[in-house]
Design a protein around this motif. Structure first.
Motif, PDB file in Angstrom:
ATOM      1  N   ASP A  14       0.828  -1.202   0.000  1.00 36.08           N
ATOM      2  CA  ASP A  14       0.000   0.000   0.000  1.00 36.08           C
ATOM      3  C   ASP A  14       0.863   1.253   0.000  1.00 36.08           C
ATOM      4  O   ASP A  14       0.556   2.223  -0.678  1.00 36.08           O
ATOM      5  N   ARG A  15       1.947   1.243   0.759  1.00 33.90           N
ATOM      6  CA  ARG A  15       2.830   2.413   0.807  1.00 33.90           C
ATOM      7  C   ARG A  15       3.572   2.614  -0.510  1.00 33.90           C
ATOM      8  O   ARG A  15       3.741   3.733  -0.974  1.00 33.90           O
ATOM      9  N   LEU A  16       4.033   1.512  -1.094  1.00 36.34           N
ATOM     10  CA  LEU A  16       4.791   1.602  -2.338  1.00 36.34           C
ATOM     11  C   LEU A  16       3.895   1.811  -3.544  1.00 36.34           C
ATOM     12  O   LEU A  16       4.326   2.363  -4.548  1.00 36.34           O
ATOM     13  N   GLY A  17       2.684   1.345  -3.465  1.00 35.94           N
ATOM     14  CA  GLY A  17       1.791   1.352  -4.613  1.00 35.94           C
ATOM     15  C   GLY A  17       1.941   0.042  -5.365  1.00 35.94           C
ATOM     16  O   GLY A  17       2.995  -0.606  -5.312  1.00 35.94           O
ATOM     17  N   LEU A  19       2.228  -0.726  -8.511  1.00 33.78           N
ATOM     18  CA  LEU A  19       3.202  -0.804  -9.599  1.00 33.78           C
ATOM     19  C   LEU A  19       4.608  -1.063  -9.057  1.00 33.78           C
ATOM     20  O   LEU A  19       5.329  -1.928  -9.544  1.00 33.78           O
ATOM     21  N   HIS A  20       4.993  -0.342  -8.021  1.00 36.01           N
ATOM     22  CA  HIS A  20       6.325  -0.541  -7.434  1.00 36.01           C
ATOM     23  C   HIS A  20       6.411  -1.872  -6.682  1.00 36.01           C
ATOM     24  O   HIS A  20       7.421  -2.569  -6.774  1.00 36.01           O
ATOM     25  N   ALA A  21       5.346  -2.218  -5.969  1.00 36.32           N
ATOM     26  CA  ALA A  21       5.342  -3.511  -5.276  1.00 36.32           C
ATOM     27  C   ALA A  21       5.359  -4.657  -6.286  1.00 36.32           C
ATOM     28  O   ALA A  21       6.030  -5.670  -6.074  1.00 36.32           O
ATOM     29  N   GLY A  22       4.647  -4.494  -7.382  1.00 34.59           N
ATOM     30  CA  GLY A  22       4.668  -5.504  -8.441  1.00 34.59           C
ATOM     31  C   GLY A  22       6.038  -5.626  -9.076  1.00 34.59           C
ATOM     32  O   GLY A  22       6.475  -6.727  -9.434  1.00 34.59           O
ATOM     33  N   THR A  23       6.717  -4.505  -9.228  1.00 33.50           N
ATOM     34  CA  THR A  23       8.076  -4.524  -9.766  1.00 33.50           C
ATOM     35  C   THR A  23       9.006  -5.287  -8.834  1.00 33.50           C
ATOM     36  O   THR A  23       9.832  -6.089  -9.280  1.00 33.50           O
ATOM     37  N   THR A 141      -6.195   0.507   1.194  1.00 38.53           N
ATOM     38  CA  THR A 141      -7.186   1.186   2.020  1.00 38.53           C
ATOM     39  C   THR A 141      -8.457   1.450   1.230  1.00 38.53           C
ATOM     40  O   THR A 141      -9.561   1.225   1.721  1.00 38.53           O
ATOM     41  N   GLU A 142      -8.337   1.919   0.001  1.00 36.42           N
ATOM     42  CA  GLU A 142      -9.521   2.193  -0.817  1.00 36.42           C
ATOM     43  C   GLU A 142     -10.290   0.925  -1.145  1.00 36.42           C
ATOM     44  O   GLU A 142     -11.513   0.911  -1.126  1.00 36.42           O
TER      45      GLU A 142
END
Length: 154
Positions: A14-17, A19-23, A141-142
């Motif tokens: 959640d903090r990274l988003g 796209l970044h977590a997927g990367t 969160t959303e």
């Protein structure tokens, strides 16, 4: 390892988003599989397993958030179900495909082939193949606070 990362890094996707977590997820998986393809020893197996486990712990949450972007609340249950079904199918089918690759080449060839496929997935994710816009990505969160109204049955 996956349990440790999920417990202590539960909020990281959640903090990274997504796209970044997927990367991180796909990148770590690629590196771990490539490591196992070239470093075939007990220590190499342990190191590669830890790297793949870190990637695996981020994979499902980040990819789930990516597929939920822009989906209306009333359709999220269907999207999650479809995503989960294909995620499980891919996990099962990969053993068959990679078993064939191992039979045709070697175990190292199967791990190298897996690393190449994961690298292709990483390129597709990072080049925008999924047509993601940074403003359209939902956070945990959303998604967690969304309410889904049941549809009326005929």
């Amino acid at each position: 390892m996956v349990v440790l990362v999920r417990i202590f890094g539960a909020k990281l996707p959640d903090r990274l988003g997504p796209l970044h977590a997927g990367t991180i997820a796909i990148g770590a998986t690629t590196v771990g599989l490539a490591t196992l393809a070239v470093w075939q020893s007990t220590i190499g197996l342990v190191v590669a397993t830890v790297i793949v486990a870190v990637g695996s712990s981020f994979l499902y949450p980040s990819m789930l958030l990516l597929v939920l972007r822009g989906v209306p609340e009333h359709q999220r249950g269907s999207v999650v179900g479809t995503f989960s079904a294909f995620f499980d199918f891919a996990a099962g089918a990969s053993g068959i495909v990679l078993g064939g690759l191992a039979a045709a080449s070697s175990y190292a060839g199967a791990f190298a082939g897996s690393a190449v496929l994961a690298g292709v997935a990483l390129v597709l994710l990072r080049t925008g193949f999924a047509r993601h816009e940074s403003g359209d990505l939902l956070t945990v969160t959303e998604v967690g606070t969304a309410s889904v109204e049941p549809t009326s049955l005929p």
